[in-house]
Design a protein around this motif. Structure first.
Motif, PDB file in Angstrom:
ATOM      1  N   ALA A  78     -16.564 -22.757 -11.707  1.00  0.00           N
ATOM      2  CA  ALA A  78     -16.624 -23.156 -10.405  1.00  0.00           C
ATOM      3  C   ALA A  78     -16.830 -21.854  -9.491  1.00  0.00           C
ATOM      4  CB  ALA A  78     -15.492 -24.064 -10.182  1.00  0.00           C
ATOM      5  N   MET A  79     -17.071 -22.124  -8.207  1.00  0.00           N
ATOM      6  CA  MET A  79     -17.164 -21.166  -7.188  1.00  0.00           C
ATOM      7  C   MET A  79     -16.283 -21.396  -6.043  1.00  0.00           C
ATOM      8  SD  MET A  79     -20.718 -19.242  -6.273  1.00  0.00           S
ATOM      9  CE  MET A  79     -20.392 -17.547  -5.250  1.00  0.00           C
TER      10      MET A  79
ATOM     11  N   ARG B 212     -18.806 -26.260   3.240  1.00  0.00           N
ATOM     12  CA  ARG B 212     -17.782 -27.470   2.934  1.00  0.00           C
ATOM     13  C   ARG B 212     -18.044 -27.738   1.174  1.00  0.00           C
ATOM     14  NH1 ARG B 212     -21.334 -28.030   6.851  1.00  0.00           N
ATOM     15  NH2 ARG B 212     -22.495 -29.612   5.779  1.00  0.00           N
ATOM     16  N   ASP B 213     -17.039 -28.143   0.718  1.00  0.00           N
ATOM     17  CA  ASP B 213     -17.149 -28.577  -0.694  1.00  0.00           C
ATOM     18  C   ASP B 213     -17.307 -30.006  -0.718  1.00  0.00           C
ATOM     19  OD1 ASP B 213     -16.533 -29.157  -3.389  1.00  0.00           O
ATOM     20  OD2 ASP B 213     -14.665 -27.967  -3.728  1.00  0.00           O
ATOM     21  N   LEU B 214     -18.346 -30.432  -1.202  1.00  0.00           N
ATOM     22  CA  LEU B 214     -18.756 -31.863  -0.844  1.00  0.00           C
ATOM     23  C   LEU B 214     -18.110 -32.824  -1.989  1.00  0.00           C
ATOM     24  CD1 LEU B 214     -22.736 -31.328  -0.481  1.00  0.00           C
ATOM     25  CD2 LEU B 214     -20.826 -31.796   1.363  1.00  0.00           C
ATOM     26  N   ALA B 215     -17.795 -32.360  -3.190  1.00  0.00           N
ATOM     27  CA  ALA B 215     -17.297 -33.062  -4.177  1.00  0.00           C
ATOM     28  C   ALA B 215     -15.786 -32.808  -4.671  1.00  0.00           C
ATOM     29  CB  ALA B 215     -18.358 -33.262  -5.168  1.00  0.00           C
ATOM     30  N   GLY B 216     -15.281 -31.709  -4.166  1.00  0.00           N
ATOM     31  CA  GLY B 216     -14.082 -31.123  -4.524  1.00  0.00           C
ATOM     32  C   GLY B 216     -13.950 -30.738  -5.781  1.00  0.00           C
ATOM     33  N   ASP B 217     -15.073 -30.129  -6.518  1.00  0.00           N
ATOM     34  CA  ASP B 217     -15.027 -29.857  -7.827  1.00  0.00           C
ATOM     35  C   ASP B 217     -15.560 -28.324  -7.709  1.00  0.00           C
ATOM     36  OD1 ASP B 217     -17.852 -29.862  -7.063  1.00  0.00           O
ATOM     37  OD2 ASP B 217     -18.441 -31.263  -8.462  1.00  0.00           O
TER      38      ASP B 217
END
Length: 79
Positions: free
Chosen positions: A2-3, A24-29
């Protein structure tokens, strides 16, 4: 792998120092992000060219073998 959002912003800011950047982190991953980049450098350029410049600023993090960044939805426009 992940980044982090701040790493994406750091890479984009290195190419566009005065840009307004929102990540924005769209999926929280840590793999699916949306970025808004507003930069004077985009003035007079097509949206495709603006996106190409942002992807180039990411220095291969999206398309490299490490696959650090899986997806980035871009919104770009001139300041």
């Amino acid at each position: 792998m992940a980044m982090e959002a701040r790493e994406i912003e750091r890479l984009i800011r290195a190419a566009f120092p005065t840009a307004q950047i929102e990540i924005r982190d769209l999926a929280g991953d840590g793999n699916h992000y949306a970025a808004t980049v507003i930069a004077e450098e985009f003035r007079g350029l097509t949206r495709v060219r603006q996106h190409q410049l942002v992807y180039a600023a990411l220095q291969g993090k999206m398309d490299g073998p490490a696959g650090e960044l899986h997806a980035l939805a871009l919104t770009t426009k001139p300041a």
